[in-house]
Design a protein around this motif. Sequence first.
Motif, PDB file in Angstrom:
ATOM      1  N   GLY A   7       0.808  -1.213   0.000  1.00  0.00           N
ATOM      2  CA  GLY A   7       0.000   0.000   0.000  1.00  0.00           C
ATOM      3  C   GLY A   7       0.836   1.256   0.000  1.00  0.00           C
ATOM      4  N   MET A   8       0.141   2.406   0.032  1.00  0.00           N
ATOM      5  CA  MET A   8       0.817   3.693  -0.080  1.00  0.00           C
ATOM      6  C   MET A   8       0.514   4.614   1.092  1.00  0.00           C
ATOM      7  N   SER A   9       0.210   4.052   2.249  1.00  0.00           N
ATOM      8  CA  SER A   9      -0.077   4.887   3.407  1.00  0.00           C
ATOM      9  C   SER A   9       1.197   5.553   3.905  1.00  0.00           C
ATOM     10  N   ASP A  10       1.046   6.735   4.470  1.00  0.00           N
ATOM     11  CA  ASP A  10       2.198   7.499   4.940  1.00  0.00           C
ATOM     12  C   ASP A  10       2.984   6.770   6.016  1.00  0.00           C
ATOM     13  N   GLU A  11       2.299   5.920   6.792  1.00  0.00           N
ATOM     14  CA  GLU A  11       2.939   5.300   7.941  1.00  0.00           C
ATOM     15  C   GLU A  11       4.169   4.485   7.555  1.00  0.00           C
ATOM     16  N   HIS A  12       4.059   3.665   6.518  1.00  0.00           N
ATOM     17  CA  HIS A  12       5.230   2.868   6.155  1.00  0.00           C
ATOM     18  C   HIS A  12       6.012   3.460   4.982  1.00  0.00           C
ATOM     19  N   MET A  13       5.366   4.304   4.169  1.00  0.00           N
ATOM     20  CA  MET A  13       6.125   5.007   3.128  1.00  0.00           C
ATOM     21  C   MET A  13       7.076   6.019   3.763  1.00  0.00           C
ATOM     22  N   ASP A  14       6.808   6.342   5.019  1.00  0.00           N
ATOM     23  CA  ASP A  14       7.649   7.269   5.758  1.00  0.00           C
ATOM     24  C   ASP A  14       9.105   6.824   5.768  1.00  0.00           C
ATOM     25  N   ILE A  15       9.312   5.511   5.765  1.00  0.00           N
ATOM     26  CA  ILE A  15      10.679   4.997   5.818  1.00  0.00           C
ATOM     27  C   ILE A  15      11.456   5.378   4.566  1.00  0.00           C
ATOM     28  N   VAL A  16      10.763   5.475   3.444  1.00  0.00           N
ATOM     29  CA  VAL A  16      11.410   5.896   2.196  1.00  0.00           C
ATOM     30  C   VAL A  16      11.548   7.411   2.162  1.00  0.00           C
ATOM     31  N   TYR A  17      10.488   8.110   2.558  1.00  0.00           N
ATOM     32  CA  TYR A  17      10.517   9.570   2.516  1.00  0.00           C
ATOM     33  C   TYR A  17      11.625  10.140   3.401  1.00  0.00           C
ATOM     34  N   ARG A  18      11.790   9.564   4.583  1.00  0.00           N
ATOM     35  CA  ARG A  18      12.708  10.143   5.566  1.00  0.00           C
ATOM     36  C   ARG A  18      14.119   9.557   5.497  1.00  0.00           C
ATOM     37  N   LEU A  19      14.252   8.436   4.791  1.00  0.00           N
ATOM     38  CA  LEU A  19      15.570   7.804   4.692  1.00  0.00           C
ATOM     39  C   LEU A  19      16.050   7.732   3.251  1.00  0.00           C
ATOM     40  N   GLY A  20      15.492   8.587   2.407  1.00  0.00           N
ATOM     41  CA  GLY A  20      15.795   8.530   0.977  1.00  0.00           C
ATOM     42  C   GLY A  20      17.261   8.663   0.638  1.00  0.00           C
ATOM     43  N   GLU A  21      18.040   9.269   1.528  1.00  0.00           N
ATOM     44  CA  GLU A  21      19.469   9.437   1.259  1.00  0.00           C
ATOM     45  C   GLU A  21      20.231   8.120   1.374  1.00  0.00           C
ATOM     46  N   VAL A  22      19.689   7.184   2.147  1.00  0.00           N
ATOM     47  CA  VAL A  22      20.450   5.963   2.439  1.00  0.00           C
ATOM     48  C   VAL A  22      19.750   4.678   1.997  1.00  0.00           C
ATOM     49  N   VAL A  23      18.545   4.773   1.424  1.00  0.00           N
ATOM     50  CA  VAL A  23      17.853   3.571   0.958  1.00  0.00           C
ATOM     51  C   VAL A  23      17.455   3.750  -0.505  1.00  0.00           C
ATOM     52  N   LYS A  24      17.245   2.623  -1.180  1.00  0.00           N
ATOM     53  CA  LYS A  24      16.803   2.638  -2.569  1.00  0.00           C
ATOM     54  C   LYS A  24      15.492   1.854  -2.668  1.00  0.00           C
ATOM     55  N   PRO A  25      14.444   2.431  -3.269  1.00  0.00           N
ATOM     56  CA  PRO A  25      13.169   1.730  -3.383  1.00  0.00           C
ATOM     57  C   PRO A  25      13.150   0.720  -4.524  1.00  0.00           C
ATOM     58  N   VAL A  26      12.661  -0.476  -4.233  1.00  0.00           N
ATOM     59  CA  VAL A  26      12.437  -1.501  -5.249  1.00  0.00           C
ATOM     60  C   VAL A  26      10.931  -1.757  -5.282  1.00  0.00           C
TER      61      VAL A  26
END
Length: 245
Positions: free
Chosen positions: A136-155
């Motif tokens: 899903g696209m809820s803010d609760e878990h997408m937050d990990i990508v939004y706030r850690l975008g410098e150190v993670v890559k989305p697949v």
Amino acid sequence: MRLDFRILHVKDKLMAVKKTYVVLSSKGGVGKSTLSSLLAFYAAERGARAGLVDLDFTNPSTHIVLGVDPREVRYVEEKGIFPALVGKLRYVTPAAFTRDSPLPLRGENVSRALFELISILRLDGLDYLFIDTPPGMSDEHMDIVYRLGEVVKPVVVTTPSPLSVSSVRKMISLLRESGLREIFLVENMGGGGLADVFKEPGITYLGYVPFYPGFDNCIGSLENVRNCPLRSYFENIVDRLMSEG
């Protein structure tokens, strides 16, 4: 803006890992958890120091894919929690703490739990970390990508169905709006046709895994996973990820 030291702490932890991939899907039923589990497992089998963290607190399922009884998972605690060893894979699942019972978390509590779990893990020594997230696209878990975008890559995982493709386009749009410019895509239960559909700047198509009627025989135990007839497809995707800068 108040500085969130918890986020800084998590960033420091993930910066010690060579590459961290957050595996996402815009909707359920596309095989995201299976893909997370097998990519991480095969990366470890190929000699990489790989880890898998399941962040689905409501319905964790990576342990089912790997054939792990969460009641038998044991973590070593020493200035944090060392992931358990499953084959050659370092592994963490919330099911080991909850004994496979769902946690009744909602809203901001979900986001808080995600970061707090990562913050207590000992990830030092890992080359590759795969993080399985709820669908899903809820803010609760997408937050990990939004706030850690410098150190993670989305697949992002999708199937070729029009419904899934339409939904994943919305997710890609959200990721781009958050400032992410490098997005990986995997086509599951397909034939490679999405390589042209998502042929656009900023999206790297990693490959596809075909539909296989006997796929249930590929999961449920480490022996099944090792002998999966589709193993080469997952390994090709692993190779692509390892070769990315």
